[in-house]
Design a protein around this motif. Structure first.
Motif, PDB file in Angstrom:
ATOM      1  N   ALA A 107       0.823  -1.210   0.000  1.00 30.67           N
ATOM      2  CA  ALA A 107       0.000   0.000   0.000  1.00 30.67           C
ATOM      3  C   ALA A 107       0.859   1.263   0.000  1.00 30.67           C
ATOM      4  CB  ALA A 107      -0.921  -0.006   1.206  1.00 30.67           C
ATOM      5  N   SER A 108       2.117   1.122   0.367  1.00 33.39           N
ATOM      6  CA  SER A 108       2.952   2.326   0.415  1.00 33.39           C
ATOM      7  C   SER A 108       3.648   2.589  -0.920  1.00 33.39           C
ATOM      8  CB  SER A 108       3.993   2.191   1.522  1.00 33.39           C
ATOM      9  OG  SER A 108       4.943   1.230   1.156  1.00 33.39           O
ATOM     10  N   ILE A 109       3.413   1.737  -1.911  1.00 32.31           N
ATOM     11  CA  ILE A 109       4.055   1.918  -3.221  1.00 32.31           C
ATOM     12  C   ILE A 109       3.095   2.637  -4.159  1.00 32.31           C
ATOM     13  CG2 ILE A 109       5.074   0.736  -5.203  1.00 32.31           C
ATOM     14  CD1 ILE A 109       5.709  -1.606  -3.301  1.00 32.31           C
ATOM     15  N   HIS A 134      11.781  -1.547  -9.131  1.00 34.58           N
ATOM     16  CA  HIS A 134      13.150  -2.017  -8.887  1.00 34.58           C
ATOM     17  C   HIS A 134      14.017  -0.987  -8.173  1.00 34.58           C
ATOM     18  CE1 HIS A 134      13.092  -5.293 -12.264  1.00 34.58           C
ATOM     19  NE2 HIS A 134      12.262  -5.535 -11.282  1.00 34.58           N
ATOM     20  N   THR A 135      13.762   0.278  -8.459  1.00 36.96           N
ATOM     21  CA  THR A 135      14.721   1.260  -7.943  1.00 36.96           C
ATOM     22  C   THR A 135      14.098   2.361  -7.113  1.00 36.96           C
ATOM     23  OG1 THR A 135      14.489   2.594  -9.916  1.00 36.96           O
ATOM     24  CG2 THR A 135      16.246   0.972  -9.933  1.00 36.96           C
ATOM     25  N   GLY A 136      12.796   2.560  -7.224  1.00 32.00           N
ATOM     26  CA  GLY A 136      12.200   3.735  -6.601  1.00 32.00           C
ATOM     27  C   GLY A 136      11.695   3.518  -5.189  1.00 32.00           C
ATOM     28  N   TYR A 187      13.683  -3.130  -1.865  1.00 32.78           N
ATOM     29  CA  TYR A 187      13.692  -3.669  -3.227  1.00 32.78           C
ATOM     30  C   TYR A 187      12.447  -4.528  -3.470  1.00 32.78           C
ATOM     31  CZ  TYR A 187      14.571  -6.888  -6.958  1.00 32.78           C
ATOM     32  OH  TYR A 187      14.416  -7.641  -8.088  1.00 32.78           O
ATOM     33  N   VAL A 188      11.762  -4.256  -4.550  1.00 37.42           N
ATOM     34  CA  VAL A 188      10.565  -5.029  -4.883  1.00 37.42           C
ATOM     35  C   VAL A 188      10.724  -5.578  -6.291  1.00 37.42           C
ATOM     36  CG1 VAL A 188       8.057  -4.997  -5.031  1.00 37.42           C
ATOM     37  CG2 VAL A 188       9.210  -3.363  -3.560  1.00 37.42           C
ATOM     38  N   SER A 222      -0.669  -4.864 -12.141  1.00 38.34           N
ATOM     39  CA  SER A 222      -1.186  -5.440 -10.904  1.00 38.34           C
ATOM     40  C   SER A 222      -0.303  -6.582 -10.416  1.00 38.34           C
ATOM     41  CB  SER A 222      -2.611  -5.934 -11.125  1.00 38.34           C
ATOM     42  OG  SER A 222      -2.584  -7.110 -11.887  1.00 38.34           O
ATOM     43  N   GLU A 223      -0.627  -7.087  -9.239  1.00 41.34           N
ATOM     44  CA  GLU A 223       0.058  -8.253  -8.650  1.00 41.34           C
ATOM     45  C   GLU A 223       1.503  -7.983  -8.251  1.00 41.34           C
ATOM     46  OE1 GLU A 223      -1.082 -12.058  -9.249  1.00 41.34           O
ATOM     47  OE2 GLU A 223      -3.021 -11.117  -8.976  1.00 41.34           O
ATOM     48  N   PHE A 224       1.932  -6.723  -8.296  1.00 46.30           N
ATOM     49  CA  PHE A 224       3.326  -6.457  -7.937  1.00 46.30           C
ATOM     50  C   PHE A 224       3.514  -6.640  -6.433  1.00 46.30           C
ATOM     51  CE2 PHE A 224       0.930  -2.590  -7.676  1.00 46.30           C
ATOM     52  CZ  PHE A 224       1.308  -2.043  -6.464  1.00 46.30           C
TER      53      PHE A 224
END
Ligand code: NAG
Ligand code: NAG
Ligand code: NAG
Length: 761
Positions: A535-537, A600-602, A606-607, A628-630
């Protein structure tokens, strides 16, 4: 006894060494058809004077084959490479380089099992090869006429006697899939030019009245431009010009974008740079990339500095603070003696005005990322609207730069006192959310408690004023917790199924949502922690998580609703497919790339996406992409063997690119088929036949090339998502990709293992 054995041993070794040398000499004078050198044999072809040798050398765990200095007066670690077959080409540890019976020189790569480079001389009646004393490797025909020479195919270096003309280019080696941005050309006007990409010329060789025919470095250390009549029309030389003690020189375009003339100093046993094209290294265009400001340190060496980060740390936010608009407002930070310039695009908007007005212009313009103010008689305000910029700083510079940064997030949205309180607590949630792992359990507990607090407040409001749901600011990171009963109510008992385990629902404020049943019994604490992180992304191309349900054994996620459904469905639906024009498809690819790049970077943590495919790319009513689904794989997966690397996302993105362009149902087969077509110069046959209207051949080439780079079986060869974005934007050139070889077939755990081996080894 022992001494004697030692002596015999060392004599044997010496004998061996001299025998090898002798052998090399025998081979060197003339290289016969069928001769070969290999990584395993570690053998060389040597020039008859011994000054140069051609052989394999290791490069980042792989190998390259090339010509290097071989003179005994130069220590081995300083025997600089002056030519490389295939420039940036790297090959495996069982590779070989052979002059075959047809007279073709070729490099076999053991890693891919194919010929990676050839001299293309099989029809030129080559009968032998020779490494000449000047370092030129030549292929000769029966009449001893040179039919091919390494001097005509330079890498990054020119040796004395080597011609450099209009069709040649020098380029520094690159360790990434994209070649170096720097190159040396001879321009149409016959001047030497140092270029960045193709558009920016940051150095030219004087301004000769006549047009030069070629450039040449002479043995005495002069770089000259020669006209048609063999007259020298321009020249430069270093301070040791004409010094008869200097035996070895070369001119090289270095990785930092500067062209330098080097000479070998016997006294200090080192290569000395006696001349460089751009005097001040900080004046080489984009010498710090988008990675900050070029300055000279105490020892007089150029270094790149990032204003926002600790020394030595760089990323794309080095100069521009955020890729999104600052929700919490912005301010301008002043840097004296600093000059900034845009890279993508390179031209700034120039307004003639004073510093105060310059500042105001930037403050008022939401697109403005930074300004540089200079006053050389006339005041100049150089406005930048790009996040891709670079700069230099020096006490002698009169320019002043102002960089826009986001203010600290504070609740400033005008709202009722009650919701202000909620906003504030949600802001508090968000900070530990972002700090994520570091904040650890404490943060998670806090999040859960605050979420729960918010939930009660919301519920009270919901009960009191059934429509107040809209008061939840979509940017707060507020995760709305819903009970299973509420979910049942929102979805009218899961009436409308819009995907596998995905249902449509409507919030009390009439906002549609998509509710995904994860159908797992993942531990509550882990689930809530994952939810708070996801939720924070925020990114405009990532599907926003609006809420969740964590009742007894139910685990559901509530997402914003994307009206046009998944890209996978759209490609299969004949009517929707028509609406996916070429233009739209390209912007979809770019938006997905940007979203993954951001993942990847923001984010602070790391996601990886972990499951990128057309089915997980949703389109809203304006065909705006919502991935979606990230994060589910990263934060929720209980299996440790799933691939969660950026490289795996890049490969999946490559597959997706091919699918979007071809409209093909089976992406795995389509990749290899597409590569074959592309190789056969039939790129247009790859394009979805249902596509009406024009296809840009330039965009098609770019997209295919970068897709095939993404699909490289060797994960180390794949580009980063940042590079993919730039290629799709058209701001970065992309080289011809090598064969995909061991396919784009879907993930196997063994491939995953190989990757981790490669990283640790
Ligand atoms: C050669 O490369 C392969 C994989 O590319 C690796 O498994 C092997 O250990 C390497 N051999 C040597 C001697 O480095
Ligand atoms: C360089 O160019 C000149 C003039 O065209 C030519 O005579 C000479 O052979 C060339 N040198 C090499 C090494 O190709
Ligand atoms: C270099 O040396 C040669 C011979 O010693 C001389 O004729 C020539 O003028 C010198 N060139 C320069 C630029 O000093």
């Amino acid at each position: 006894m022992l001494r004697q054995a030692k002596l015999i041993f060392s004599t044997a070794v010496q004998l061996c060494v001299s025998l090898t040398l002798l052998l090399n000499f025998v081979v060197s004078s003339e290289i016969q058809l069928g001769s070969k050198i290999s990584v395993e044999d570690n053998n060389f072809w040597v020039s008859s004077n011994g000054d140069f040798a051609i052989g394999f050398f290791s490069y980042f765990n792989l190998y390259k084959v090339g010509i290097h200095f071989n003179s005994s007066s130069i220590p081995i670690d300083k025997q600089t490479v002056v030519w490389v077959a295939g420039a940036d080409l790297k090959v495996g540890n069982k590779s070989y380089f052979q002059l075959d019976e047809s007279g073709e020189l070729f490099l076999f790569d053991s890693d891919t099992g194919i010929t990676a480079w050839t001299s293309k001389t099989s029809n030129a009646s080559v009968v032998s090869a020779l490494l000449r004393d000047d370092g030129n490797f030549v292929l000769l025909n029966k009449q001893k006429i040179t039919v091919w020479q390494s001097f005509d195919n330079p890498s990054d270096t020119l040796l004395p006697g080597q011609n450099f003309s209009a069709s040649r280019v020098l380029r520094p080696p690159s360790n990434s899939p994209v070649s170096s941005y720097y190159s040396l050309y001879m321009g149409d006007s016959g001047q030497l030019q140092l270029r960045w990409e193709t558009s920016i010329i940051y150095w030219t060789s004087g301004n000769p009245s006549q047009s030069a025919h070629r450039a040449i470095l002479s043995a005495d250390g002069t770089l000259q431009l020669i006209d048609q009549t063999s007259k020298s029309i321009w020249s430069i030389f270093g301070d040791d010009h004409n010094d008869s003690n200097v035996h070895f020189r070369f001119l090289r375009l270095d990785a930092d974008g500067n062209l330098r003339l080097y000479s070998w100093q016997n006294a200090s046993s080192s290569w000395r740079s006696v001349w460089q094209a751009v005097n001040n290294q900080c004046d080489v265009f984009a010498t710090c990339g988008v990675h900050g400001i070029c300055v000279f340190n105490e020892s007089g060496l150029p270094v790149c500095k990032c204003p926002y980060m600790p020394a030595g740390e760089f990323n794309s936010k080095c100069l521009a603070s955020s890729d999104e608009n600052c929700d919490s407002g912005s301010s301008l930070i002043l840097y004296e003696h600093t000059f900034l310039y845009g890279i993508y695009p390179p031209n700034d908007t120039i307004v003639h005005t004073n510093l105060q007005e310059c500042k105001t212009l930037c403050e008022k313009d939401p697109r403005c990322t930074a300004v540089t103010f200079i006053n050389n008689g006339t005041p100049q305000c150089r406005i930048k609207n790009t996040r891709y910029m670079s700069g230099k700083s020096d006490p002698s510079l009169g320019s002043i730069s102002l960089i826009k940064t986001c203010s600290d997030p504070v609740a400033v949205l005008p709202q009722s006192p009650e919701s202000k309180l909620i906003q504030k607590s949600l802001r508090k949630i968000c900070i530990p959310c972002l700090i994520g792992v570091a904040a650890g359990t404490f943060g998670i507990i806090l999040v859960i408690q605050l979420c729960a607090g918010f939930y009660f407040l919301r519920r009270r409001k919901y009960i009191r004023k059934k429509t107040d749901f809209s008061n939840v600011d979509p940017n707060t990171g507020g995760c709305i917790m819903l009970s299973y009963a509420e979910i049942t109510e929102l979805t009218e008992n899961f009436k409308l199924k819009i995907g596998p385990k995905v249902f449509k629902g409507v919030l009390p404020d009439k906002r549609p949502v998509a509710i995904k049943d994860l159908a797992t019994s993942i531990e509550e604490r882990k689930f809530r922690s994952a939810v708070s992180k996801i939720a924070s992304i925020f990114h405009k191309n990532l599907l926003k998580l609006d809420g969740y349900c964590c009742d007894s054994s139910n685990r559901l996620l509530v997402y914003e609703f994307a009206k046009n459904g998944s890209l996978g469905d759209c490609l299969e639906d004949p009517k929707m497919c028509k609406r996916l024009t070429w233009r739209r498809r390209i912007s979809i690819c770019l938006a997905v790339a940007r979203a993954i790049y951001y993942l990847h970077t923001g984010c602070r943590v790391y996601v990886s996406h972990g499951n990128l495919k057309c089915e997980n790319v949703l389109l809203d009513d304006n065909f705006e992409v919502k991935v979606s689904e990230f994060g589910l794989q990263t934060f929720l997966s209980e299996e440790s063997d799933t691939e969660q690397t950026a490289e795996a996302d890049v490969r999946d993105f490559g597959k997706m690119l091919v699918k979007i362009m071809s409209g093909s149902q089976n992406a795995d087969d389509a990749c290899e088929w597409a590569y074959e077509k592309w190789l056969a110069d039939q790129s247009y046959e790859i394009v979805d036949s249902r596509l009406e209207g024009s296809v840009s051949s330039d965009e098609l080439q770019r997209a295919l090339r970068i897709a095939f780079w993404c699909l490289q079986a060797d994960a180390r060869m794949r580009p980063s998502m940042g590079e993919v974005v730039k290629v799709l934007e058209g701001t970065l050139s992309v080289d011809i990709p090598p064969p995909l070889f061991s396919h784009c077939h879907s993930r196997t755990s063994s491939e995953g293992k190989l990757e981790s081996n490669a990283e640790s080894g």
